[in-house]
Design a protein around this motif. Structure first.
Motif, PDB file in Angstrom:
ATOM      1  N   SER A   1       0.827  -1.205   0.000  1.00 18.37           N
ATOM      2  CA  SER A   1       0.000   0.000   0.000  1.00 18.37           C
ATOM      3  C   SER A   1       0.864   1.260   0.000  1.00 18.37           C
ATOM      4  CB  SER A   1      -0.953   0.007   1.190  1.00 18.37           C
ATOM      5  OG  SER A   1      -0.240   0.048   2.412  1.00 18.37           O
ATOM      6  N   LYS A   2       2.027   1.199   0.650  1.00 19.51           N
ATOM      7  CA  LYS A   2       2.946   2.336   0.603  1.00 19.51           C
ATOM      8  C   LYS A   2       3.455   2.560  -0.813  1.00 19.51           C
ATOM      9  CE  LYS A   2       4.758   2.048   5.310  1.00 19.51           C
ATOM     10  NZ  LYS A   2       5.961   1.797   6.109  1.00 19.51           N
ATOM     11  N   LEU A   3       3.788   1.465  -1.511  1.00 23.27           N
ATOM     12  CA  LEU A   3       4.267   1.567  -2.888  1.00 23.27           C
ATOM     13  C   LEU A   3       3.178   2.098  -3.805  1.00 23.27           C
ATOM     14  CD1 LEU A   3       6.549   1.040  -4.923  1.00 23.27           C
ATOM     15  CD2 LEU A   3       5.603  -1.247  -5.221  1.00 23.27           C
TER      16      LEU A   3
ATOM     17  N   PRO B   1       4.715   9.027 -10.490  1.00 24.20           N
ATOM     18  CA  PRO B   1       4.593   7.821 -11.322  1.00 24.20           C
ATOM     19  C   PRO B   1       5.916   7.275 -11.833  1.00 24.20           C
ATOM     20  CG  PRO B   1       3.854   9.764 -12.522  1.00 24.20           C
ATOM     21  CD  PRO B   1       4.131  10.197 -11.119  1.00 24.20           C
ATOM     22  N   PHE B   2       7.020   7.966 -11.653  1.00 27.34           N
ATOM     23  CA  PHE B   2       8.288   7.466 -12.150  1.00 27.34           C
ATOM     24  C   PHE B   2       8.978   6.523 -11.166  1.00 27.34           C
ATOM     25  CE2 PHE B   2       7.636  11.044 -14.935  1.00 27.34           C
ATOM     26  CZ  PHE B   2       7.999  10.512 -16.153  1.00 27.34           C
ATOM     27  N   VAL B   3       8.434   6.375  -9.970  1.00 29.20           N
ATOM     28  CA  VAL B   3       8.999   5.421  -9.007  1.00 29.20           C
ATOM     29  C   VAL B   3       8.863   3.988  -9.528  1.00 29.20           C
ATOM     30  CG1 VAL B   3       8.730   4.444  -6.692  1.00 29.20           C
ATOM     31  CG2 VAL B   3       8.776   6.908  -7.007  1.00 29.20           C
ATOM     32  N   PRO B   4       7.673   3.553  -9.952  1.00 30.23           N
ATOM     33  CA  PRO B   4       7.599   2.187 -10.480  1.00 30.23           C
ATOM     34  C   PRO B   4       8.374   2.014 -11.791  1.00 30.23           C
ATOM     35  CG  PRO B   4       5.430   3.213 -10.502  1.00 30.23           C
ATOM     36  CD  PRO B   4       6.354   4.152  -9.841  1.00 30.23           C
ATOM     37  N   VAL B   5       8.499   3.084 -12.581  1.00 32.56           N
ATOM     38  CA  VAL B   5       9.289   3.006 -13.806  1.00 32.56           C
ATOM     39  C   VAL B   5      10.755   2.742 -13.457  1.00 32.56           C
ATOM     40  CG1 VAL B   5      10.109   4.325 -15.799  1.00 32.56           C
ATOM     41  CG2 VAL B   5       7.715   4.453 -15.135  1.00 32.56           C
ATOM     42  N   GLY B   6      11.269   3.436 -12.456  1.00 39.38           N
ATOM     43  CA  GLY B   6      12.645   3.226 -12.017  1.00 39.38           C
ATOM     44  C   GLY B   6      12.869   1.835 -11.460  1.00 39.38           C
ATOM     45  N   ILE B   7      11.914   1.349 -10.681  1.00 41.22           N
ATOM     46  CA  ILE B   7      12.030   0.003 -10.111  1.00 41.22           C
ATOM     47  C   ILE B   7      11.999  -1.043 -11.217  1.00 41.22           C
ATOM     48  CG2 ILE B   7      10.862  -1.703  -8.651  1.00 41.22           C
ATOM     49  CD1 ILE B   7       9.982   0.650  -6.880  1.00 41.22           C
ATOM     50  N   ALA B   8      11.070  -0.877 -12.166  1.00 43.20           N
ATOM     51  CA  ALA B   8      10.970  -1.832 -13.269  1.00 43.20           C
ATOM     52  C   ALA B   8      12.219  -1.794 -14.148  1.00 43.20           C
ATOM     53  CB  ALA B   8       9.726  -1.538 -14.102  1.00 43.20           C
ATOM     54  N   GLY B   9      12.744  -0.602 -14.399  1.00 43.62           N
ATOM     55  CA  GLY B   9      13.956  -0.489 -15.203  1.00 43.62           C
ATOM     56  C   GLY B   9      15.153  -1.129 -14.525  1.00 43.62           C
ATOM     57  N   PHE B  10      15.269  -0.914 -13.229  1.00 40.02           N
ATOM     58  CA  PHE B  10      16.346  -1.533 -12.466  1.00 40.02           C
ATOM     59  C   PHE B  10      16.253  -3.049 -12.544  1.00 40.02           C
ATOM     60  CE2 PHE B  10      17.806  -3.380  -8.447  1.00 40.02           C
ATOM     61  CZ  PHE B  10      19.135  -2.999  -8.487  1.00 40.02           C
ATOM     62  N   ALA B  11      15.043  -3.578 -12.355  1.00 43.10           N
ATOM     63  CA  ALA B  11      14.857  -5.028 -12.420  1.00 43.10           C
ATOM     64  C   ALA B  11      15.170  -5.561 -13.820  1.00 43.10           C
ATOM     65  CB  ALA B  11      13.431  -5.392 -12.016  1.00 43.10           C
TER      66      ALA B  11
END
Length: 96
Positions: free
Chosen positions: A21-23, A31-41
């Motif tokens: 829920s925090k995420l 909205p660029f937080v999940p983009v950064g996480i996905a790119g890192f992965a």
């Protein structure tokens, strides 16, 4: 002597937020937080895939390239997020 448990007030605890829920809340705010996480992965997954087919490249050089690519993606996503939030704050905001 009978004791009635309903007479004792129970302490009220605030429900703690889960990590998911925090995420989700952070994703709505920027909205660029999940983009950064996905790119890192994605960079890490690609680096691990290419680990077997690296040829004559040393392991340390491969890992350094992987680290630089992952960090570059994160910094790029953070920069885009900052630019997006500045746009929302200063340019897209209606004048009073």
């Amino acid at each position: 002597m009978t004791s009635n448990m309903t007479d004792i007030p129970l302490p009220s605890y605030e429900a703690e937020e889960s990590q998911t829920s925090k995420l989700m809340k952070k994703s709505r705010e920027s909205p660029f937080v999940p983009v950064g996480i996905a790119g890192f992965a994605a960079v890490v997954a690609y680096g691990l895939y290419k680990l077997k087919h690296r040829g004559n490249t040393k392991m340390s050089v491969h890992l350094i390239h992987m680290r630089v690519a992952a960090q570059g993606f994160i910094v790029g996503a953070m920069t885009c997020g900052v630019l997006y939030s500045m746009y929302r704050e200063y340019l897209a905001k209606p004048k009073p």
